[in-house]
Design a protein around this motif. Structure first.
Motif, PDB file in Angstrom:
ATOM      1  N   PHE A 203     -20.861 -81.123 -17.136  1.00  0.00           N
ATOM      2  CA  PHE A 203     -20.761 -82.793 -17.274  1.00  0.00           C
ATOM      3  C   PHE A 203     -19.610 -83.181 -16.191  1.00  0.00           C
ATOM      4  CE2 PHE A 203     -22.152 -80.889 -21.163  1.00  0.00           C
ATOM      5  CZ  PHE A 203     -23.404 -81.538 -21.267  1.00  0.00           C
ATOM      6  N   CYS A 204     -19.970 -84.282 -15.615  1.00  0.00           N
ATOM      7  CA  CYS A 204     -19.212 -85.120 -14.533  1.00  0.00           C
ATOM      8  C   CYS A 204     -18.001 -85.596 -15.156  1.00  0.00           C
ATOM      9  CB  CYS A 204     -20.065 -85.911 -13.811  1.00  0.00           C
ATOM     10  SG  CYS A 204     -20.568 -87.418 -14.220  1.00  0.00           S
ATOM     11  N   GLN A 205     -18.152 -85.958 -16.762  1.00  0.00           N
ATOM     12  CA  GLN A 205     -17.218 -86.735 -17.517  1.00  0.00           C
ATOM     13  C   GLN A 205     -17.076 -88.340 -17.196  1.00  0.00           C
ATOM     14  OE1 GLN A 205     -13.498 -84.212 -18.022  1.00  0.00           O
ATOM     15  NE2 GLN A 205     -14.284 -82.703 -17.216  1.00  0.00           N
ATOM     16  N   GLN A 206     -17.835 -88.801 -16.400  1.00  0.00           N
ATOM     17  CA  GLN A 206     -17.741 -90.062 -16.258  1.00  0.00           C
ATOM     18  C   GLN A 206     -19.194 -91.136 -15.918  1.00  0.00           C
ATOM     19  OE1 GLN A 206     -15.726 -90.288 -12.239  1.00  0.00           O
ATOM     20  NE2 GLN A 206     -17.564 -89.444 -11.163  1.00  0.00           N
ATOM     21  N   CYS A 207     -20.127 -90.347 -16.137  1.00  0.00           N
ATOM     22  CA  CYS A 207     -21.188 -91.195 -15.952  1.00  0.00           C
ATOM     23  C   CYS A 207     -21.517 -91.958 -17.301  1.00  0.00           C
ATOM     24  CB  CYS A 207     -22.337 -90.535 -15.373  1.00  0.00           C
ATOM     25  SG  CYS A 207     -23.046 -89.231 -16.765  1.00  0.00           S
ATOM     26  N   PRO A 208     -22.385 -92.621 -17.245  1.00  0.00           N
ATOM     27  CA  PRO A 208     -22.704 -93.430 -18.786  1.00  0.00           C
ATOM     28  C   PRO A 208     -23.099 -92.552 -19.782  1.00  0.00           C
ATOM     29  CG  PRO A 208     -23.636 -94.794 -16.941  1.00  0.00           C
ATOM     30  CD  PRO A 208     -23.258 -93.391 -16.410  1.00  0.00           C
ATOM     31  N   ASP A 209     -23.886 -91.315 -19.344  1.00  0.00           N
ATOM     32  CA  ASP A 209     -24.313 -90.359 -20.248  1.00  0.00           C
ATOM     33  C   ASP A 209     -23.383 -89.582 -20.824  1.00  0.00           C
ATOM     34  OD1 ASP A 209     -26.827 -88.495 -21.446  1.00  0.00           O
ATOM     35  OD2 ASP A 209     -25.676 -87.235 -20.579  1.00  0.00           O
ATOM     36  N   CYS A 210     -22.612 -89.038 -20.052  1.00  0.00           N
ATOM     37  CA  CYS A 210     -21.147 -88.303 -20.672  1.00  0.00           C
ATOM     38  C   CYS A 210     -20.346 -89.172 -21.314  1.00  0.00           C
ATOM     39  CB  CYS A 210     -20.572 -87.691 -19.154  1.00  0.00           C
ATOM     40  SG  CYS A 210     -21.312 -86.353 -18.317  1.00  0.00           S
ATOM     41  N   VAL A 211     -20.048 -90.345 -20.939  1.00  0.00           N
ATOM     42  CA  VAL A 211     -19.331 -91.153 -21.889  1.00  0.00           C
ATOM     43  C   VAL A 211     -19.605 -91.705 -22.995  1.00  0.00           C
ATOM     44  CG1 VAL A 211     -18.106 -93.301 -21.748  1.00  0.00           C
ATOM     45  CG2 VAL A 211     -17.688 -91.783 -19.746  1.00  0.00           C
TER      46      VAL A 211
ATOM     47  N   TYR B 129     -21.715 -85.155  -9.264  1.00  0.00           N
ATOM     48  CA  TYR B 129     -22.574 -84.121  -9.616  1.00  0.00           C
ATOM     49  C   TYR B 129     -22.701 -83.883 -11.063  1.00  0.00           C
ATOM     50  CZ  TYR B 129     -25.363 -79.884 -10.398  1.00  0.00           C
ATOM     51  OH  TYR B 129     -26.309 -78.983 -10.862  1.00  0.00           O
ATOM     52  N   CYS B 130     -23.837 -84.138 -11.782  1.00  0.00           N
ATOM     53  CA  CYS B 130     -23.559 -84.158 -13.380  1.00  0.00           C
ATOM     54  C   CYS B 130     -24.998 -83.212 -13.682  1.00  0.00           C
ATOM     55  CB  CYS B 130     -23.536 -85.333 -13.903  1.00  0.00           C
ATOM     56  SG  CYS B 130     -23.280 -85.289 -15.769  1.00  0.00           S
ATOM     57  N   ASP B 131     -24.834 -82.238 -14.465  1.00  0.00           N
ATOM     58  CA  ASP B 131     -26.064 -81.734 -14.712  1.00  0.00           C
ATOM     59  C   ASP B 131     -25.969 -81.385 -16.275  1.00  0.00           C
ATOM     60  OD1 ASP B 131     -28.462 -80.195 -15.142  1.00  0.00           O
ATOM     61  OD2 ASP B 131     -28.066 -78.511 -13.602  1.00  0.00           O
TER      62      ASP B 131
ATOM     63  N   GLY C 229     -32.503 -91.043 -19.783  1.00  0.00           N
ATOM     64  CA  GLY C 229     -31.397 -92.004 -19.331  1.00  0.00           C
ATOM     65  C   GLY C 229     -30.972 -91.077 -18.072  1.00  0.00           C
ATOM     66  N   ARG C 230     -30.760 -89.868 -17.962  1.00  0.00           N
ATOM     67  CA  ARG C 230     -30.035 -88.957 -17.003  1.00  0.00           C
ATOM     68  C   ARG C 230     -31.188 -89.132 -15.630  1.00  0.00           C
ATOM     69  NH1 ARG C 230     -25.590 -85.815 -18.755  1.00  0.00           N
ATOM     70  NH2 ARG C 230     -25.640 -84.984 -16.638  1.00  0.00           N
ATOM     71  N   GLU C 231     -32.510 -89.035 -16.268  1.00  0.00           N
ATOM     72  CA  GLU C 231     -33.382 -89.237 -15.092  1.00  0.00           C
ATOM     73  C   GLU C 231     -33.162 -90.657 -14.209  1.00  0.00           C
ATOM     74  OE1 GLU C 231     -37.413 -87.497 -16.340  1.00  0.00           O
ATOM     75  OE2 GLU C 231     -37.947 -89.435 -15.786  1.00  0.00           O
TER      76      GLU C 231
HETATM   77 ZN   LIG Z   1     -21.868 -87.306 -16.310  1.00  0.00          ZN
END
Ligand SMILES: [Zn+2]
Length: 339
Positions: free
Chosen positions: A111-119, A104-106, A84-86
């Motif tokens: 963790f950016c705390q706001q992208c679909p993967d983080c959430v 920026y999220c890695d 998903g992150r890719e």
């Molecule tokens: Zn993120």
């Protein structure tokens, strides 16, 4: 117009939430699937394959012990998250170049705390915060036993002159390594808690697209995930172990366990057959989607996720949903909690 609309004829609207709630709402979507090895992956810790001694089946006649291969949680979820992150990076939603930007999220780094993967999948960043995952997986177990599901390969790291020993010593690479063999089946459930249409599609897309599992580099192997059913319920359902044991009971009764590798369509059918009886013991209210309606839904999701423009629109929408949740729940200033 939303990027994806799931027809009410397949799934009732009430099974999905309009937005991700702050407090759990008891709305679960369970993807019931079978993970099938297609080459020689290695799921191990400390150098040996992960195994567990458990009961072969649930029924009295299958009450004996059986040592099974185990696929731990992170061995399943990490590759799926990375898939998903890719995609998020490919569509410029999370940037990997500019380490300064808020987007920026890695994975496991920042963790950016706001992208679909983080959430959707959650994160933990030391003292500064954490978000519980809304996607649950648990250890999955092979239907067949360890004995018939692995193979030991010897490998020699040659010295420069081409011999495997030098001055009577073997190279450090000389040894033996257990590999899981192709066409070993791991039934399992992926659960999305408080699912929205977006989180459901996001997770399902990751499950469909991820083809390589195992630790980094040389330890990975090809796998294919077959989605056998969807369960929409107001609570948690049976464990992966119970599912594997119920499948074992069914296949044993049909005489389908005599020969390995097992027949794939027998396995998929056994998993499908096991769902409803197991659910009846779970004490939840549920709707099961299998066969033609499931196929229709999977094809619908694929028609979006395989089309560049539609996929971009979908990921954008999921991103907005994640961001809105992040602002409302994760970023909310701590001081305002008490007021
Ligand atoms: Zn993120």
């Amino acid at each position: 117009m939303p990027a994806i609309e799931i027809p009410e004829t397949i799934v009732k609207k009430e099974f999905f939430l309009e937005r991700i709630p702050k407090a759990p709402q008891g709305r679960y979507v369970h993807l019931v699937l079978v993970r099938e090895t297609e080459s020689f992956p290695i799921f191990q810790t400390d150098g040996s394959l992960n195994i567990a001694k458990v009961r072969a089946g649930l029924k009295e006649e299958n009450n004996r012990n059986l040592t099974r291969l185990a696929m731990f949680k992170r061995k399943q979820s990490s590759p799926e998250r990375l898939t998903g992150r890719e995609l998020l990076r490919r569509f410029g939603i999370t940037q990997n170049e500019d380490k300064e930007g808020e987007a920026y999220c890695d994975y496991n780094e920042q963790f950016c705390q706001q992208c679909p993967d983080c959430v959707y999948y959650g994160f933990a960043i030391g003292e500064s915060g954490s978000e519980k995952s809304k996607v649950y997986v648990d250890t999955a177990f092979s239907i067949t036993g360890y004995d018939e599901s692995h193979h030991q390969f010897s490998f020699n790291a040659l010295f420069e002159r081409g011999n495997i020993s030098q001055h009577g010593k073997f190279g450090s690479g000389f040894g033996e390594q257990d590999h899981i063999v192709p066409q070993v089946f791991f039934p399992g459930v992926v659960t999305i808690k408080d699912a929205t249409v977006n989180s459901f599609v996001y997770v399902m897309n990751n499950v469909i697209r991820t083809k390589r599992y195992g630790a980094q580099n040389t330890r990975t192997g090809k796998m294919e995930n077959h989605i056998v059913g969807l369960v929409f319920a107001d609570g948690e359902i049976f464990s992966n172990l119970k599912l594997t044991q119920a499948v074992y009971d069914y296949m044993a009764k049909q005489g389908q366990l005599e020969e390995t590798p097992l027949n794939r369509s027998n396995v998929l059918n056994a998993v499908k057959t096991a769902i409803s009886p197991l659910l009846a013991e779970d004490g939840v209210s549920f709707q099961v989607v299998t066969d033609a309606p499931l196929l229709e839904l999977v094809e619908m999701v694929k028609s979006v996720t395989t089309d560049e423009t539609k996929l971009a629109a979908f990921l954008q929408e999921a991103t907005e949903e994640a961001k809105e949740y992040s602002q409302r729940v994760i970023q909310k200033p701590k001081s305002s909690k008490k007021s």
